[in-house]
Write an enzyme that holds these catalytic residues in place. Structure first.
Site, short mmCIF file in Angstrom:
data_model
loop_
_atom_site.label_atom_id
_atom_site.label_comp_id
_atom_site.label_asym_id
_atom_site.label_seq_id
_atom_site.Cartn_x
_atom_site.Cartn_y
_atom_site.Cartn_z
N LYS A 128 -43.40 33.59 -49.25
CA LYS A 128 -42.38 33.84 -48.22
C LYS A 128 -41.03 33.60 -48.87
O LYS A 128 -40.93 32.86 -49.86
CB LYS A 128 -42.58 32.88 -47.04
N ASP A 168 -39.12 40.20 -42.14
CA ASP A 168 -39.42 39.14 -41.16
C ASP A 168 -38.17 39.09 -40.27
O ASP A 168 -37.44 40.10 -40.19
CB ASP A 168 -39.68 37.80 -41.87
P1 NDP Z 1 -36.88 40.31 -35.43
O1 NDP Z 1 -35.72 39.82 -36.20
O2 NDP Z 1 -37.13 41.77 -35.36
O3 NDP Z 1 -36.82 39.76 -33.95
C1 NDP Z 1 -36.78 38.40 -33.69
C2 NDP Z 1 -36.59 38.21 -32.20
O4 NDP Z 1 -36.70 36.83 -31.91
C3 NDP Z 1 -35.22 38.65 -31.72
O5 NDP Z 1 -35.30 39.04 -30.39
C4 NDP Z 1 -34.40 37.36 -31.88
O6 NDP Z 1 -33.26 37.30 -31.02
C5 NDP Z 1 -35.43 36.33 -31.46
N1 NDP Z 1 -35.14 35.08 -32.15
C6 NDP Z 1 -35.09 34.84 -33.48
N2 NDP Z 1 -34.80 33.57 -33.73
C7 NDP Z 1 -34.66 33.00 -32.53
C8 NDP Z 1 -34.38 31.69 -32.10
N3 NDP Z 1 -34.17 30.69 -32.96
N4 NDP Z 1 -34.33 31.47 -30.75
C9 NDP Z 1 -34.56 32.46 -29.87
N5 NDP Z 1 -34.84 33.72 -30.22
C10 NDP Z 1 -34.88 33.96 -31.52
O7 NDP Z 1 -38.15 39.54 -36.06
P2 NDP Z 1 -39.68 39.90 -35.94
O8 NDP Z 1 -39.97 40.51 -34.63
O9 NDP Z 1 -40.07 40.62 -37.18
O10 NDP Z 1 -40.35 38.46 -36.03
C11 NDP Z 1 -40.62 37.66 -34.88
C12 NDP Z 1 -41.64 36.60 -35.23
O11 NDP Z 1 -42.85 37.24 -35.67
C13 NDP Z 1 -41.25 35.63 -36.35
O12 NDP Z 1 -41.84 34.37 -36.10
C14 NDP Z 1 -41.92 36.24 -37.57
O13 NDP Z 1 -42.16 35.29 -38.58
C15 NDP Z 1 -43.23 36.72 -36.93
N6 NDP Z 1 -43.93 37.75 -37.70
C16 NDP Z 1 -43.32 38.95 -37.99
C17 NDP Z 1 -44.03 39.91 -38.68
C18 NDP Z 1 -43.46 41.27 -38.93
O14 NDP Z 1 -44.21 42.13 -39.42
N7 NDP Z 1 -42.21 41.55 -38.62
C19 NDP Z 1 -45.39 39.66 -39.19
C20 NDP Z 1 -45.97 38.41 -38.74
C21 NDP Z 1 -45.23 37.49 -38.04
P3 NDP Z 1 -31.82 37.75 -31.58
O15 NDP Z 1 -31.86 39.25 -31.57
O16 NDP Z 1 -30.85 37.16 -30.64
O17 NDP Z 1 -31.74 37.17 -32.96
#
Ligand code: NDP
Length: 456
Positions: A128, A168
């Site tokens: 990571k 991510d």
């Molecule tokens: P994105 O950046 O596309 O979206 C993240 C979302 O979560 C946004 O809506 C963001 O809001 C919100 N968010 C992020 N940090 C916070 C926080 N501290 N408090 C509240 N809301 C928050 O990321 P992903 O959808 O790719 O990832 C989401 C989760 O899934 C993570 O935990 C990631 O590790 C996990 N994951 C992702 C994978 C992938 O293929 N993308 C694979 C496996 C796991 P805002 O827009 O305001 O930042």
């Protein structure tokens, strides 16, 4: 209070904490895994030293990332890559760009990734990386300059058979494009398999953007099926509104469920009528193109309530809404003990983690106590990295598979991960405990490979 009962595993955990006392997220991830490994260690005492080695990254790189903003001001961020375990394949895992990024968070994510990648059945080790850079509010040109500077250092540590990063939080198609472009220039070679999550015009895979959200829903579909039910007619809450949340919402709706919430870091929206395909398309445009706030959804749709909620993770109050299924898809530690209790009090039937470690240990204990079906992220969100593995296979073969073929393979992989976690939990004496089953199954494959390869 540390949960680990097994004396040898507790000793290893204590050493991990003593060595890096300021890494709470990493401790949390290690504790959750070690707490489950007792029966596996009793069956294989020769794996005790392996567990100790497994808790120390093979390599952790930290570097400086200087870049100029549009007004000519210099900024310096910190970049990282954790190459945690390469026993079963090249290191593989995403890059996170978010101001909260630090060594503890990336070590927790890389550690989780080892077991997740093992569960997919594909040859991928765990890694990571990322930076404390915040892409929010930056122009495309600023993001490009940052990505180019980041890759100028990361380049020397990665390779299609060495370490293959992906996206991510904060790293989507735009960032992967800029990162890939710089790698190609530095390497003077078009090595498609060095990054995954690429655009379709330069070596990406169909269904990769959808894969984590779809895979999560496929896993929960299998879990519901063990109780003779499905998504049809179920009310579902989803947190986040990024990549994972968007495609989880799309698949739940396709399978007949009704998604009533989504969130971002400022708060959440509650739409009792349900976020249907048209409304989701609106959210996707808002988040992926205009890069706006989820609160705007409430301003443009009737009957929707926006609740502003700070500090992060900002889902405060969201988990009190009555639903059948909860899918946390934003970030770590989003559901604590009280929030889990609120979901249980409202009769939640299943919880599926789309994000990594969104449930605190206390929250998990509440679900387990109440016999709520619980899918841990390392199993239920593995569809993203699994499809990255399929992207690497297509890059090696210089072929592009069709949408249906990739989606079918993704579904099969999720069915297999579900079966592996389910069967392993039963075999080791805790039927229905997917956390336990996923940790033991993920561990055994990696431990066997490490044992065979000797002390490294
Ligand atoms: P994105 O950046 O596309 O979206 C993240 C979302 O979560 C946004 O809506 C963001 O809001 C919100 N968010 C992020 N940090 C916070 C926080 N501290 N408090 C509240 N809301 C928050 O990321 P992903 O959808 O790719 O990832 C989401 C989760 O899934 C993570 O935990 C990631 O590790 C996990 N994951 C992702 C994978 C992938 O293929 N993308 C694979 C496996 C796991 P805002 O827009 O305001 O930042």
């Amino acid at each position: 209070m540390v949960k680990i009962m097994h004396a040898a595993l507790k000793e290893i955990y204590d050493k991990v904490v003593a060595r890096d006392p300021d890494q709470p997220e990493f401790h949390q991830a290690v504790e959750e895994v070690l707490d489950c490994l007792g029966p596996a260690i009793d069956a294989h005492p020769e794996y005790i030293p392996i567990v100790e080695a497994l808790c120390e990254p093979e390599r952790a790189v930290q570097f400086r990332v200087p870049w100029y903003d549009d007004s000519g001001e210099l900024h310096v961020n910190r970049g990282f890559r954790i190459q945690f375990n390469g026993a079963i394949g090249p290191y593989k895992g995403g890059l996170r760009f978010h101001p909260t990024v630090n060594l503890s968070i990336l070590k927790f994510l890389a550690f989780e990734q080892i077991f997740k990648n093992s569960l997919t059945g594909l040859p991928m080790g765990g890694g990571k990386g990322g930076s404390d850079f915040n892409p929010k509010g930056k122009s495309d040109a600023e993001v490009m300059r940052f990505c180019q500077s980041f890759m100028m250092e990361l380049w020397r540590h990665i390779g299609h058979d060495t370490d293959v990063p992906a996206g991510d939080i904060g790293v989507g198609g735009r960032e992967i494009g800029y990162l890939f472009g710089m790698y190609k220039k530095l390497q003077n070679e078009f090595t498609a398999g060095v990054l995954t999550g690429k655009g379709m015009s330069y070596g990406g895979s169909l269904i990769r953007p959808e894969a984590t959200g779809y895979g999560l829903v496929y896993f929960v579909r299998e879990m519901l099926a063990t109780k003779g039910t499905d998504f049809n007619g179920k009310t579902v809450s989803i947190s986040g509104s990024g990549n994972v949340a968007q495609f989880a919402c799309q698949k739940v709706t396709e399978l007949g469920g009704k998604v009533v919430t989504m969130s971002d870091s400022r708060g959440f929206v509650h739409d009792p009528a349900g976020i249907d395909a048209d409304k989701l398309a609106w959210i996707m445009e808002l988040k992926n193109v205009r890069r706006g706030r989820i609160s705007e959804y409430a301003e443009h749709h009737d009957g929707v309530i926006f609740t502003e909620s700070q500090p992060e993770p900002s889902t405060n109050g969201m988990w009190s809404i009555k639903v059948d299924v909860a899918l946390p898809c934003a970030t770590q530690n989003e559901i604590n003990q009280e929030e889990a209790a609120a979901l249980v009090a409202n009769g939640v039937m299943a919880v599926g983690e789309g994000a990594n470690m969104p449930t605190t240990p206390e929250g998990l204990a509440v679900f387990q106590e109440a016999n709520v079906m619980f899918a841990p992220g390392k199993a239920s969100n593995a569809g993203g990295v699994a499809t990255s593995g399929l992207e690497m296979a297509q890059n090696s073969a210089r072929l592009n598979w069709g949408r249906k073929k990739v989606d079918k393979k993704l579904s099969e992989i999720m069915v297999n991960i579900h079966k592996t976690a389910y069967d392993t939990a039963e075999k080791y004496g805790r039927p229905g405990d997917y956390v336990f089953g996923a940790n033991i199954a993920g561990f055994l494959k990696v431990a066997e490979a490490m044992n065979a390869q000797g002390v490294l």
